[in-house]
Design a protein around this motif. Structure first.
Motif, PDB file in Angstrom:
ATOM      1  N   PHE A  73       1.005  -1.243  -0.199  1.00 44.11           N
ATOM      2  CA  PHE A  73      -0.299   0.224   0.473  1.00 44.11           C
ATOM      3  C   PHE A  73       0.841   1.353  -0.003  1.00 44.11           C
ATOM      4  O   PHE A  73       2.129   1.177   0.506  1.00 44.11           O
ATOM      5  CB  PHE A  73      -0.517   0.115   1.216  1.00 44.11           C
ATOM      6  CG  PHE A  73      -2.191  -1.185   1.062  1.00 44.11           C
ATOM      7  CD1 PHE A  73      -2.781  -1.562   0.124  1.00 44.11           C
ATOM      8  CD2 PHE A  73      -1.492  -2.357   2.205  1.00 44.11           C
ATOM      9  CE1 PHE A  73      -3.466  -2.871   0.514  1.00 44.11           C
ATOM     10  CE2 PHE A  73      -2.201  -3.115   2.089  1.00 44.11           C
ATOM     11  CZ  PHE A  73      -3.174  -3.703   1.274  1.00 44.11           C
ATOM     12  N   ASP A  77      -3.351   4.992  -1.482  1.00 43.43           N
ATOM     13  CA  ASP A  77      -3.990   3.914  -1.383  1.00 43.43           C
ATOM     14  C   ASP A  77      -5.572   4.627  -0.269  1.00 43.43           C
ATOM     15  O   ASP A  77      -5.166   5.281  -0.003  1.00 43.43           O
ATOM     16  CB  ASP A  77      -3.903   2.203  -0.973  1.00 43.43           C
ATOM     17  CG  ASP A  77      -3.254   1.937  -2.454  1.00 43.43           C
ATOM     18  OD1 ASP A  77      -4.408   1.701  -2.412  1.00 43.43           O
ATOM     19  OD2 ASP A  77      -2.186   1.359  -1.276  1.00 43.43           O
ATOM     20  N   VAL A  79      -7.750   2.609   2.614  1.00 45.36           N
ATOM     21  CA  VAL A  79      -7.850   1.468   2.741  1.00 45.36           C
ATOM     22  C   VAL A  79      -9.128   0.680   3.446  1.00 45.36           C
ATOM     23  O   VAL A  79      -9.062   2.174   4.329  1.00 45.36           O
ATOM     24  CB  VAL A  79      -7.291   0.138   2.943  1.00 45.36           C
ATOM     25  CG1 VAL A  79      -6.310  -0.130   1.878  1.00 45.36           C
ATOM     26  CG2 VAL A  79      -6.435   0.998   4.282  1.00 45.36           C
ATOM     27  N   THR A 127      -9.175   1.355  -1.905  1.00 45.50           N
ATOM     28  CA  THR A 127      -8.288   0.591  -3.012  1.00 45.50           C
ATOM     29  C   THR A 127      -7.713  -1.308  -2.677  1.00 45.50           C
ATOM     30  O   THR A 127      -7.401  -1.333  -3.021  1.00 45.50           O
ATOM     31  CB  THR A 127      -7.271   1.117  -3.210  1.00 45.50           C
ATOM     32  OG1 THR A 127      -6.531   1.802  -1.995  1.00 45.50           O
ATOM     33  CG2 THR A 127      -7.680   2.551  -4.662  1.00 45.50           C
ATOM     34  N   GLY A 128      -8.269  -0.585  -1.053  1.00 45.43           N
ATOM     35  CA  GLY A 128      -7.646  -2.211  -0.450  1.00 45.43           C
ATOM     36  C   GLY A 128      -8.062  -2.042   0.754  1.00 45.43           C
ATOM     37  O   GLY A 128      -9.308  -1.394   1.370  1.00 45.43           O
ATOM     38  N   CYS A 151     -14.920  -7.875  -2.452  1.00 44.74           N
ATOM     39  CA  CYS A 151     -13.315  -7.090  -2.572  1.00 44.74           C
ATOM     40  C   CYS A 151     -12.971  -7.134  -4.726  1.00 44.74           C
ATOM     41  O   CYS A 151     -13.234  -6.421  -5.050  1.00 44.74           O
ATOM     42  CB  CYS A 151     -12.099  -7.556  -1.696  1.00 44.74           C
ATOM     43  SG  CYS A 151     -12.275  -6.779  -0.734  1.00 44.74           S
ATOM     44  N   PHE A 157      -8.101  -4.336  -3.134  1.00 42.97           N
ATOM     45  CA  PHE A 157      -6.318  -5.261  -2.921  1.00 42.97           C
ATOM     46  C   PHE A 157      -7.102  -5.944  -1.740  1.00 42.97           C
ATOM     47  O   PHE A 157      -6.894  -5.522  -1.009  1.00 42.97           O
ATOM     48  CB  PHE A 157      -5.693  -4.796  -3.273  1.00 42.97           C
ATOM     49  CG  PHE A 157      -3.900  -5.740  -3.403  1.00 42.97           C
ATOM     50  CD1 PHE A 157      -3.461  -5.918  -4.001  1.00 42.97           C
ATOM     51  CD2 PHE A 157      -3.587  -5.687  -1.455  1.00 42.97           C
ATOM     52  CE1 PHE A 157      -2.127  -6.538  -3.876  1.00 42.97           C
ATOM     53  CE2 PHE A 157      -2.975  -6.843  -1.675  1.00 42.97           C
ATOM     54  CZ  PHE A 157      -1.693  -7.256  -2.519  1.00 42.97           C
ATOM     55  N   ASN A 179      -5.862 -10.969  -2.483  1.00 50.83           N
ATOM     56  CA  ASN A 179      -4.476 -11.304  -3.149  1.00 50.83           C
ATOM     57  C   ASN A 179      -2.601 -11.321  -2.789  1.00 50.83           C
ATOM     58  O   ASN A 179      -1.815 -11.872  -3.152  1.00 50.83           O
ATOM     59  CB  ASN A 179      -4.269  -9.155  -3.557  1.00 50.83           C
ATOM     60  CG  ASN A 179      -5.257  -8.974  -4.838  1.00 50.83           C
ATOM     61  OD1 ASN A 179      -6.302  -8.757  -4.228  1.00 50.83           O
ATOM     62  ND2 ASN A 179      -5.130  -9.231  -5.537  1.00 50.83           N
ATOM     63  N   ARG A 207       3.361  -5.359  -7.172  1.00 51.68           N
ATOM     64  CA  ARG A 207       3.308  -3.892  -6.277  1.00 51.68           C
ATOM     65  C   ARG A 207       4.331  -3.653  -5.320  1.00 51.68           C
ATOM     66  O   ARG A 207       4.971  -2.703  -5.355  1.00 51.68           O
ATOM     67  CB  ARG A 207       1.974  -3.782  -5.389  1.00 51.68           C
ATOM     68  CG  ARG A 207       0.641  -3.075  -5.694  1.00 51.68           C
ATOM     69  CD  ARG A 207      -0.381  -3.574  -4.490  1.00 51.68           C
ATOM     70  NE  ARG A 207      -1.846  -3.580  -5.031  1.00 51.68           N
ATOM     71  CZ  ARG A 207      -2.472  -2.194  -4.592  1.00 51.68           C
ATOM     72  NH1 ARG A 207      -1.848  -1.768  -3.889  1.00 51.68           N
ATOM     73  NH2 ARG A 207      -4.125  -1.784  -5.084  1.00 51.68           N
TER      74      ARG A 207
END
Lengths: 361, 361
Positions: A73, A77, A79, A127-128, A151, A157, A179, A207
């Motif tokens: 991350f 991001d 999250v 995003t996470g 997700c 992610f 992931n 990543r």
């Protein structure tokens, strides 16, 4: 001592034997071959997508939680962190330390994560997502299929701390759209504590390689590069990795992770059925509890959970697992991972019966 | 296999026996007592000033090198780094990663650090100094008394990587004015790889507590706080810590660190005397070489040091230690730490003789 904690747990005889042996030098093609096999077997047991890889970290599960936060991350991001206990809280702290923008889904101790809660975060640009498979502090098991679908739908992610859940509970990176996921050596793998293992799909690897992480020890790009030749950047816990190799091969021979899931499920059910007459309340709903642990609250007024741990340790030669923090007096835990027999469970139940006779519970 | 590498090394039988045992639950007063004893014995063996403490890190030596750089130094420091090999170079990289302003004292591989070099840095406002006791990649031993005097005179915080030097070479934090120093489990302590230990004087502790370090796993203030009750913030390599306790007590009973320094000195001298007839050149001056290792360069044209490692491993069942990087073809190393007998040294010398007969060296 009989060990009903959630790590370190009782090891298999085969693991103990390797622990007694001299440790080989490891910068060799022979050890690299062991590591490549470890990687391939772990990927298979996490049911990871093709071309997944493993970061072999010498360090506790927290080391790999932090390594993941740092490598997967970034500051841009956004999250979601599920905080339903000490380990969820640890993810919150890690996002704070590393300045990853986050929203906390705060659950009461022992409260399941439902879609009613999760639906508020649909289409919000997350995003996470970070959560435990099983929150070890309470035994709550999250609905990972629901989380995975969420997700996938939201292109999020998903990073899962399966440290204590792996092998005990059903887990599939492919089916649950995960992931990256972690386990630890001293949990259901029943090896000595010293290492944690993160399985990374291709997006997780991408990543790591793209991220300029401010750390040498947690530079996953370096681990991935060294891993191509079956090595780690720094001296790992070599004995643990040999014990891992032996254990993974035995798991494969014995019917794979589903067989082990089932063993631990039956063991947990056996224990839970046997204690129904005792003055304990299961701290989490039985249908949302991990197979790896049962968290129990004494219902009798004035009985301290921590004191039960102490008496059982000092007077009966058995470790159950105390809780830390604010649950210390209210909750203790009985682990179902490791090399535990039905006879040992019966012995623990007999101890509880004795405590009841003595009016200590 | 006989193991002449520099870690993991051959363990004592007592250590192996503990490796075969089940591992106890560790959040107990019983384990805390073991840890307090470990701390006190390590402080004594580092000859540390009063009120020193130990950070018990589950991770390789590099983890504690990085942890030290992160916790002891800040952006307004100005540190001197001695780079005389791979591990010195690692300190350089760590200062770069963590943006600690530094000056590099670059030495050729195997070159001793002399006062002629060091005097250029007197009264230049340096606040810290980082170096190895023994640079494991070449076996060079730095003159730590000279370095200590220099640091004391200049009010410089001295952080020493004694990972492979501790127990093999004379080392005293008090006499050498060292503020913090590291060793690793798999070096002369001859335990399984998995942990590294940093002894911190009061100034080092003060810096850790004052520093807001951007890390959970390397937050030394947290380790110091948990250490007050004989615990670590995260699950440590419990078996290694029990093996450490047993080993430290045996060291104390057998005459302490000076006795062990002497054993390894005699062992190194025995080996070096036995190979004088062979076509090897010692890579470092004999009077500036650690007792822990002898680095050797084949002098015969066309002989690869790495190939020697391979042949001895594959055809004679012995590990010597290859070098990495640019020294790989020119240098291999023979370690003198761990549970090695004279008979095993004789066996290695006989192998060298055989290689000479076969015109392989």
């Amino acid at each position: 001592m009989i060990n009903f904690t959630i790590g370190p747990v009782q090891m298999d005889v085969e693991t103990q034997k390797i622990g007694a042996q001299q440790i080989p030098y490891f910068r060799t093609p022979e050890f690299s071959a062991v590591m490549k096999e470890n990687e391939s077997l772990l990927c298979r047991m996490f049911d990871a997508p093709e071309n997944s890889r493993v970061v072999f970290m010498t360090g506790s599960g927290t080391a790999s939680m932090e390594g993941g936060v740092m490598n997967f991350f970034a500051h841009d991001d956004k999250v979601l962190v599920v905080n339903g206990g000490s380990f969820g809280h640890r993810f919150v702290e890690l996002c704070q330390i590393h300045e990853i923008p986050f929203t906390e889904i705060h659950l009461e101790y022992g409260q399941p994560l439902t879609y009613d809660i999760l639906k508020n975060f649909e289409n919000q640009g997350y995003t996470g997502m970070l959560l435990q498979l099983c929150e070890t502090s309470t035994g709550i098991l999250y609905d990972m299929n629901m989380v995975g679908e969420f997700c996938k739908r939201n292109n999020i992610f998903l990073f899962v701390d399966a440290v204590s859940g792996f092998l005990a509970d059903r887990f599939s990176m492919k089916e649950m759209h995960v992931n990256a996921a972690i386990t630890g050596s001293q949990k259901a793998l029943s090896l000595p504590p010293s290492m944690s293992f993160t399985v990374l799909d291709q997006e997780a690897q991408r990543r790591c390689v793209a991220k300029k992480v401010r750390s040498m020890y947690f530079n996953y790009a370096d681990y991935l590069k060294n891993g191509e030749r079956g090595q780690t950047p720094f001296t790992p816990a070599v004995a643990t990795l040999l014990q891992l190799n032996d254990k993974l091969k035995r798991i494969a021979q014995n019917g794979g992770t589903l067989y082990y899931n089932n063993v631990m499920k039956q063991r947990a059910e056996y224990f839970r059925a046997k204690i129904k007459h005792l003055p304990f309340k299961m701290f989490t709903p039985e249908n949302a509890t991990s197979n790896c642990v049962t968290a129990l609250s004494p219902v009798t007024q004035g009985v301290s959970a921590y004191r039960i741990f102490e008496v059982i340790k000092d007077e009966y030669g058995i470790w159950v697992c105390p809780n830390g923090g604010e649950l210390a007096e209210r909750v203790f835990r009985v682990g179902h991972i490791g090399n535990i027999t039905e006879g040992e469970i019966d012995r623990l139940v007999a101890v509880f019966d004795d405590l009841q006779k003595r009016k200590l519970i």
